[in-house]
Motif scaffolding. Structure first.
Motif, PDB file in Angstrom:
ATOM      1  N   SER A 222       0.828  -1.211   0.000  1.00 22.60           N
ATOM      2  CA  SER A 222       0.000   0.000   0.000  1.00 22.60           C
ATOM      3  C   SER A 222       0.856   1.252   0.000  1.00 22.60           C
ATOM      4  O   SER A 222       0.536   2.240  -0.682  1.00 22.60           O
ATOM      5  CB  SER A 222      -0.954   0.001   1.200  1.00 22.60           C
ATOM      6  N   GLN A 226       1.049   4.185  -2.744  1.00 23.22           N
ATOM      7  CA  GLN A 226       0.917   5.596  -2.380  1.00 23.22           C
ATOM      8  C   GLN A 226       2.031   6.424  -2.999  1.00 23.22           C
ATOM      9  O   GLN A 226       1.813   7.556  -3.433  1.00 23.22           O
ATOM     10  CB  GLN A 226       0.924   5.755  -0.852  1.00 23.22           C
ATOM     11  N   THR A 237      -6.536   9.937  -3.664  1.00 21.71           N
ATOM     12  CA  THR A 237      -6.817   8.501  -3.693  1.00 21.71           C
ATOM     13  C   THR A 237      -6.220   7.788  -2.484  1.00 21.71           C
ATOM     14  O   THR A 237      -6.922   7.003  -1.827  1.00 21.71           O
ATOM     15  CB  THR A 237      -6.293   7.880  -5.006  1.00 21.71           C
ATOM     16  N   TYR A 240      -8.395   8.569   0.542  1.00 24.21           N
ATOM     17  CA  TYR A 240      -9.657   7.817   0.549  1.00 24.21           C
ATOM     18  C   TYR A 240      -9.432   6.399   1.065  1.00 24.21           C
ATOM     19  O   TYR A 240     -10.159   5.916   1.947  1.00 24.21           O
ATOM     20  CB  TYR A 240     -10.234   7.787  -0.869  1.00 24.21           C
ATOM     21  N   ALA A 241      -8.427   5.728   0.527  1.00 27.03           N
ATOM     22  CA  ALA A 241      -8.159   4.346   0.924  1.00 27.03           C
ATOM     23  C   ALA A 241      -7.770   4.256   2.398  1.00 27.03           C
ATOM     24  O   ALA A 241      -8.220   3.353   3.122  1.00 27.03           O
ATOM     25  CB  ALA A 241      -7.049   3.765   0.054  1.00 27.03           C
ATOM     26  N   THR A 242      -6.943   5.182   2.854  1.00 27.89           N
ATOM     27  CA  THR A 242      -6.481   5.165   4.242  1.00 27.89           C
ATOM     28  C   THR A 242      -7.608   5.430   5.221  1.00 27.89           C
ATOM     29  O   THR A 242      -7.710   4.767   6.270  1.00 27.89           O
ATOM     30  CB  THR A 242      -5.362   6.211   4.439  1.00 27.89           C
ATOM     31  N   GLY A 245      -9.762   2.274   5.421  1.00 32.71           N
ATOM     32  CA  GLY A 245      -9.097   1.220   6.171  1.00 32.71           C
ATOM     33  C   GLY A 245      -8.988   1.515   7.655  1.00 32.71           C
ATOM     34  O   GLY A 245      -9.288   0.653   8.496  1.00 32.71           O
ATOM     35  N   ILE A 278      -6.874  -1.424   2.820  1.00 33.86           N
ATOM     36  CA  ILE A 278      -6.231  -0.279   2.163  1.00 33.86           C
ATOM     37  C   ILE A 278      -5.503  -0.722   0.896  1.00 33.86           C
ATOM     38  O   ILE A 278      -5.605  -0.089  -0.161  1.00 33.86           O
ATOM     39  CB  ILE A 278      -5.245   0.409   3.125  1.00 33.86           C
ATOM     40  N   ILE A 281      -7.936  -1.528  -2.036  1.00 31.70           N
ATOM     41  CA  ILE A 281      -8.518  -0.315  -2.623  1.00 31.70           C
ATOM     42  C   ILE A 281      -7.512   0.391  -3.523  1.00 31.70           C
ATOM     43  O   ILE A 281      -7.828   0.788  -4.649  1.00 31.70           O
ATOM     44  CB  ILE A 281      -9.021   0.639  -1.512  1.00 31.70           C
ATOM     45  N   LEU A 282      -6.286   0.545  -3.040  1.00 33.83           N
ATOM     46  CA  LEU A 282      -5.262   1.237  -3.821  1.00 33.83           C
ATOM     47  C   LEU A 282      -4.913   0.469  -5.097  1.00 33.83           C
ATOM     48  O   LEU A 282      -4.728   1.072  -6.165  1.00 33.83           O
ATOM     49  CB  LEU A 282      -4.006   1.443  -2.977  1.00 33.83           C
ATOM     50  N   ARG A 285      -7.648   0.964  -7.737  1.00 31.01           N
ATOM     51  CA  ARG A 285      -7.610   2.280  -8.372  1.00 31.01           C
ATOM     52  C   ARG A 285      -6.376   2.451  -9.269  1.00 31.01           C
ATOM     53  O   ARG A 285      -6.456   3.069 -10.330  1.00 31.01           O
ATOM     54  CB  ARG A 285      -7.626   3.383  -7.302  1.00 31.01           C
TER      55      ARG A 285
END
Length: 512
Positions: A222, A226, A237, A240-242, A245, A278, A281-282, A285
């Motif tokens: 993750s 990032q 983005t 949002y993921a963080t 999570g 997390i 999701i990352l 995207r």
């Protein structure tokens, strides 16, 4: 783009002037100000989300008892410091490399579009916007700029950035290695941290560390992703993921800890689940934007990644050793001192990481500017983020100086621990401006790809700080540890100041 020209020329009188350049415009929402804000604000929120989640863990665990609080404090400190050994070089190198590649690819695309639109070839002056030598270096020796652009546009408009694919592969491997290492070596590592096998903290500390280590692959992956998004100047983005999570972590904490009666094991399990969420999701995207399947292994250019990553690895080991040694010395003083140190350290790091949002913005913008050789924009960016960092640090000092006195009871009700937290508060608050500048200087130098200086200067700082830490902790105990940490952060900030202020390395253009 005409505004960028105002940042060059007569304003470059001497390197030291960069720290005071356009200081009256520090809060101005011009083109630069807006770009910094759109990158820094989401990045700061994302960076502080995980320490805040750790603070929530600390608050819940503090309700169980001071022994468990101290045990988890040691485990969190150990896990975070071992993680930083891999995470920091990976994320920092990825951000710079992706920003450089993306800037060059965009410039190549703009040049090609201009040629097609005008029906002519660009004159020699425009061609020098990005010299062929730099294109060869930055695009990993691909055959030509046109080929690079065609690769970047492959697979239905997705970008194909070499650093993105490299970062994911390296991150996955490092995550697995870290998980195995921490699980197998949990007992001796905790012993090194001052938690001996006969200590009350030993069993809960081992439980928490081993379970939380199962999330290491997700953490590394993750953070690598990032770094890619930061290179694209997209920090929304990761935010949002963080948030998703860490929100799951906060919800699951009391369920696993108190409903299922798993105690510290429940806190670790909740944290691991949140990290994998997390990462998923990352990845989802990122897959929409980037073609993660490289044409060949040669395209990945692991050598370039590993060379600069090794330099930052040296640097982060020095940083890690200083902070881990401080935590170890606090643990040796006893569970009460370690519990107080854990609370102060988590607040210290969580608030200081707000400045890392500015560091991320500075790194991404500077990496693009240096790739384009736009030194005027680089100068303006460095000035603005450093000035904003100082302002942020002063604000944090005021807030913590007053707020932590009243908020300490959130973490524990033990009067002895609270008394020691009160001793640490002045250090936590007073060092915020220094911490903020130190972190922003890191981002500025990484944006200039000044990895070698960052590594060597940090090793020098660490050697001196470790000596001071041993001396002051033995003579002044808990207070001595915090005095030593203050000296350590001051030296980090000075190292960054010296490089730019003297106009050396990548900043030698400031002398012209």
């Amino acid at each position: 783009m005409a505004e960028k020209d105002t940042f060059s020329g007569n304003n470059r009188r001497m390197p030291l002037f960069i720290f005071f350049k356009d200081v009256r415009s520090v809060f101005k929402l011009d083109e630069l100000g807006l770009e910094i804000a759109t990158i820094a604000l989401p990045a700061a929120l994302a960076l502080t989300a995980d320490p805040i989640a750790s603070l929530v863990d600390t608050a819940f665990i503090g309700q169980i008892g001071p022994v468990e609080l101290a045990a988890v404090g040691v485990s969190i400190a150990l896990f975070n410091q071992v993680s930083r050994i891999a995470i920091f070089p990976l994320v920092s190198v990825t951000t710079s490399f992706v920003a450089e590649e993306d800037a060059i690819t965009r410039a190549s695309a703009d040049s090609k579009d201009s040629e097609m639109e005008n029906g002519t070839t660009l004159d020699s002056e425009n061609k020098m916007l990005i010299p062929q030598k730099d294109l060869d270096e930055k695009m990993y020796n691909l055959e030509s700029t046109n080929n690079s652009f065609e690769i970047a546009k492959a697979e239905q408009g997705k970008k194909q950035i070499a650093s993105a694919s490299s970062a994911l592969i390296i991150g996955g491997i490092l995550g697995l290695i870290q998980a195995v290492f921490l699980i197998l070596a949990a007992k001796p590592l905790l012993s090194f941290m001052g938690v001996k096998s006969d200590s009350q903290m030993s069993y809960p500390a081992q439980q928490y560390l081993k379970l939380r280590s199962l999330g290491a692959p997700a953490v590394l992956l993750s953070l690598a992703m990032q770094g890619v998004f930061r290179g694209f100047k997209d920090t929304k983005t990761p935010l949002y993921a963080t948030v998703v999570g860490d929100s799951a972590n906060i919800i699951l904490d009391p369920i696993f800890m108190f409903v299922f009666k798993l105690g510290v094991r429940g806190a670790a399990i909740a944290h691991v689940i949140s990290q994998y969420l997390i990462a998923v999701i990352l990845f989802w995207r990122l897959k929409e934007q980037v073609d993660l399947m490289p044409p060949s292994l040669k395209y990945l250019q692991f050598g370039r990644f590993l060379k600069n990553g090794f330099l930052l690895l040296t640097r982060v080991i020095a940083v890690t050793f200083c902070v881990t040694l401080a935590a170890s010395m606090a643990a040796r003083l006893g569970s009460t001192q370690m519990a107080a140190f854990q609370v102060c350290l988590q607040v210290w790091l969580a608030t200081s990481l707000l400045a890392d949002g500015l560091a991320v913005a500075g790194q991404a913008i500077l990496a693009s500017a240096f790739a384009r050789k736009d030194y005027g924009w680089a100068t303006a960016t460095a000035s603005r983020v450093l000035q904003l960092g100082l302002v942020l640090g002063l604000c944090l000092a005021i807030v913590l100086g007053f707020g932590l006195h009243f908020g300490a009871r959130i973490f524990t009700k033990d009067e002895d621990v609270l008394r020691l937290i009160g001793v640490g508060i002045p250090f936590v608050a007073a060092t915020q401006p220094i911490n903020a500048l130190a972190f922003v200087f890191d981002g500025v130098n990484f944006g200039a790809s000044d990895f070698a200086y960052s590594a060597y200067s940090m090793v020098t700082v660490a050697i001196f700080s470790i000596i001071v830490l041993f001396i002051l902790s033995s003579s002044n105990g808990f207070v001595g540890i915090w005095i030593a940490l203050t000296i350590y952060m001051s030296l980090r900030a000075f190292a960054g100041f010296w490089r730019i202020g003297t106009g050396t390395g990548p900043w030698k253009f400031l002398n012209s």
